[in-house]
Structure formats: C-alpha cells, structure tokens
Design an enzyme around this catalytic site. Sequence first.
Site, PDB file in Angstrom:
ATOM      1  N   HIS A   1      -1.919  -7.483   2.720  1.00 27.23           N
ATOM      2  CA  HIS A   1      -1.848  -8.007   4.097  1.00 27.23           C
ATOM      3  C   HIS A   1      -2.943  -7.472   5.008  1.00 27.23           C
ATOM      4  CE1 HIS A   1       0.116  -4.763   6.604  1.00 27.23           C
ATOM      5  NE2 HIS A   1       0.426  -4.304   5.412  1.00 27.23           N
TER       6      HIS A   1
ATOM      7  N   CYS B   1       2.179   2.934  13.220  1.00 35.47           N
ATOM      8  CA  CYS B   1       3.299   3.846  12.995  1.00 35.47           C
ATOM      9  C   CYS B   1       3.469   4.797  14.164  1.00 35.47           C
ATOM     10  CB  CYS B   1       3.088   4.658  11.735  1.00 35.47           C
ATOM     11  SG  CYS B   1       2.385   3.713  10.401  1.00 35.47           S
TER      12      CYS B   1
ATOM     13  N   GLY C   1       0.819  -1.216   0.000  1.00 37.39           N
ATOM     14  CA  GLY C   1       0.000   0.000   0.000  1.00 37.39           C
ATOM     15  C   GLY C   1       0.849   1.260   0.000  1.00 37.39           C
TER      16      GLY C   1
HETATM   17  C1  LIG Z   1      -1.652  -0.269   6.094  1.00 39.74           C
HETATM   18  C2  LIG Z   1      -1.976   0.978   5.354  1.00 39.74           C
HETATM   19  C3  LIG Z   1      -1.131   1.481   4.363  1.00 39.74           C
HETATM   20  C4  LIG Z   1       0.201   0.862   4.052  1.00 39.74           C
HETATM   21  O1  LIG Z   1       0.081  -0.372   3.393  1.00 39.74           O
HETATM   22  P1  LIG Z   1       1.350  -1.375   3.443  1.00 39.74           P
HETATM   23  O2  LIG Z   1       0.942  -2.477   2.511  1.00 39.74           O
HETATM   24  O3  LIG Z   1       1.488  -1.814   4.862  1.00 39.74           O
HETATM   25  O4  LIG Z   1       2.521  -0.617   2.946  1.00 39.74           O
HETATM   26  C5  LIG Z   1      -1.516   2.617   3.685  1.00 39.74           C
HETATM   27  N1  LIG Z   1      -2.670   3.228   3.964  1.00 39.74           N
HETATM   28  C6  LIG Z   1      -3.515   2.771   4.892  1.00 39.74           C
HETATM   29  C7  LIG Z   1      -4.801   3.484   5.139  1.00 39.74           C
HETATM   30  C8  LIG Z   1      -3.198   1.641   5.634  1.00 39.74           C
HETATM   31  O5  LIG Z   1      -4.034   1.210   6.571  1.00 39.74           O
END
Ligand SMILES: *Cc1c(COP(=O)(O)O)cnc(C)c1O
Length: 389
Positions: free
Chosen positions: A201, A325, A71
């Site tokens: 994930h 985070c 993401g």
């Molecule tokens: C988890 C998340 C991401 C990041 O996705 P990853 O696959 O962990 O890099 C980005 N935006 C939101 C809203 C998320 O919940």
Amino acid sequence: MKRVYFDYAATTPLDKEVLEKMIPYFSEKFGNPSSIYSEGREARKVIDEARQKVANSINANANEIFFTGGGTEADNWALKGVAFANKNKGNHIITTVIEHHAVLHTCEYLEKHGFEVTYLKVDEYGLIDIEELKTLIKDTTILISIMFANNEIGTVQPIKEIGQIAKEKNIYFHTDAVQALGNVPIDVRDLKVDLLSISAHKIYGPKGIGALYVRKGVKVDNLVHGGAQERKKRAGTENTPAVVGFGEACYLAVTDLLKRNQKTEELRDYLIKSILSTVPNVQLNGHPTKRLPGNANISFEFIEGESLLLSLDLVGISASSGSACTSGSLDPSHVLLAIGLIHEIAHGSLRVTLGKNTNKEEIDYLLEQLPPIVQRLRDMSPLYIQGGK
Ligand SMILES: *Cc1c(COP(=O)(O)O)cnc(C)c1O
C-alpha cells in the site's frame, strides 16, 4: 472544496491498472490456490507470476519471496524468525533508535524473551555511523536490522556498507525497505541484504499485503503456523487478488523509477526552498541530499504540529505531523527526538510527502495556504509573544 493529498508516506491510492488486474480474483476467479483442479491451478499460476514480479523489483529469486499481511508482519517475522531460529548462535541484535514501531516494538518483545538489543544512535541528519556499528558487534550478535529509508524524515542509510560489514562478520542483515521500494533502486544481491521487508500500500498497491525477502539459506522460524502455503513458511490461504495487485504494483514501482524521481525531487526541493525562504523560524529535518525524493519534513518554531495539521485540513490539505502512528498521541516523534530536536521543536513538525502524481499546482496551493496559517497560529502562541517576535 478540492482536497490535496500530501501523505504518500502513510499510504497511497490504488493504481487503476492494479485495481483492474485484481478485480477478477475477487469473484469469477475465486479458486483456492491449493486446489488441484483448474480453478486452483489458475490461482496458483497468477500467484507465481506475481511472486516473480515482486522478486524482479528487488533483484531476488522468486523462491526467496514470501507474501505476508503487510510490512508490519514482514518486520515481525524477520526479527522474531531470525532470533528464535538462531538463538543457539547468540542472543544479540543491533537495530537503531529511529526504526518504525513494527521493528522497535518487536525488539522490545524479544528483550522480554531473553534477547539483548542494542539501539544504534543517529546523527543530526538521521544517519547511523558505520564505525560505531562495527564497535557494537559482539560474538553473540546474530542480526542487524536497520531501515533502508526513514518514514518520517526520509533519510536513506548506507545500506551497502552495512551489508558488507554484516557479511564479513557472518551476521544476518535485515532492512525495512517499505519506504524505499519505488523510491530508491533496490538490488538485494548488490546490497548483500539477507532479509528485506516491503509493503504494497506504500507503492500504489492494496493494503494488507507485503512480503519478506529471505535470501536462500537464511535460517528463519515461522511466525504463522498452519497449512503448507508459502513453501510451509507462512500458513494461510493466499490473498489472491492482493497478491496479484502487489505484483503489478511492484512492476510499476520500478518502471521509470529514476525519471519519476527526478520530477519528484524537483518539486520537493522547490517546496522546501520556498518554505525556508518565506516562513521565518523554520528548519528542515533529515539529510539535505540523502533523503527520499518525495519527503519534506519541516519544524515550525512556536506552534503545535497538530494545530497546523487541523488548520491545513480545513483548507483541504492532508499532511502528517510525524508518522501516522504518532499522530493522535501527545508524545513527540521518537525519530525527531533522536536527531536531537528539543520537544517544543519536535512538536511543531510537519511531514509533507509527495506522490508520483503530485504536481506543481498542488505544491503552489500548499505554499499559498501555509504561511498565513503558521502566522495565525504563532500570533496565538504565548511562546511566540514571549519571544518578543
Ligand atoms: C508503513 C511502514 C511499515 C508498515 O507497513 P504496513 O504494510 O502498513 O504494515 C513498516 N515500516 C515502514 C518504514 C513503513 O513506512
């Protein structure tokens, strides 16, 4: 001791069916999808099938789906890719103050490279104001990036209305739908979204893979340069097992979605109601109804979210004090501050996120453990004692 997991917004366990589909592509079926002999062609075929499943889950065409490393990469690519490809048209981007850091920190980077970013505020529920959005649009606006659903407080934005405005004004619209997929029905055509980020994930798929939907015709620069993979838009040998797993996870995520949601919402509402009625000095964060089915975010006055998390961990419960985070840092969550919480209240917040297999026994265990922990922490808090409680 049994463990109960309540942090499905941070990540989810891989589904057994997903794992089974992935396993052959780690070893026996290891061909490089770019190779033209049969091992390569077989890998290419399953990648194409997975791409179709991902596309189906958001009503896109397969050729509008580009696999990424997750993401975060999809968000980075959407923002930087649109910004640099369209800078001849303008340098202005509109986003919100409650975005995931994958969007916010990318915007900060773009600000250092000549782009102007306006951060839309949100109301006490975490919702943007459509009228305010309209007033912020300028001749130089090239992109609006507003998240579908917030990862901390679960608030779901009026995406279709934003899409309509962006379309009328001829501005690209990107949405981070990482939390929405599998929880809210997504139809990119109906919503008039130009770019959309998703991640495996968060939907019981593997980590390290996601996708960016790029509507046909949208001008976007590459983020990663190299080989000709992903129709020359995202170089690097495809992660075949992860792609296969992501495809399966997307298929499962949208199957029986509404039925699953109903069950999750019932459990969530039971959890929220029970906490609000049994623990004094608490408040629900986020919107009462326009929220993700599995999200409960509650502030407990007079205590630290971190202490609460550690105490819950000791009795086998995993939850979050905000986003993964922000936990570990002492700054209160930017989202909770944006909805108007004072620092002390923001610090005492707990995010409980439910998964598709969460059951009432697990909720009841949390409801049994939580109130005495809160009371014990408050009894040690000078603020609580000073307040004469
Ligand atoms: C988890 C998340 C991401 C990041 O996705 P990853 O696959 O962990 O890099 C980005 N935006 C939101 C809203 C998320 O919940």
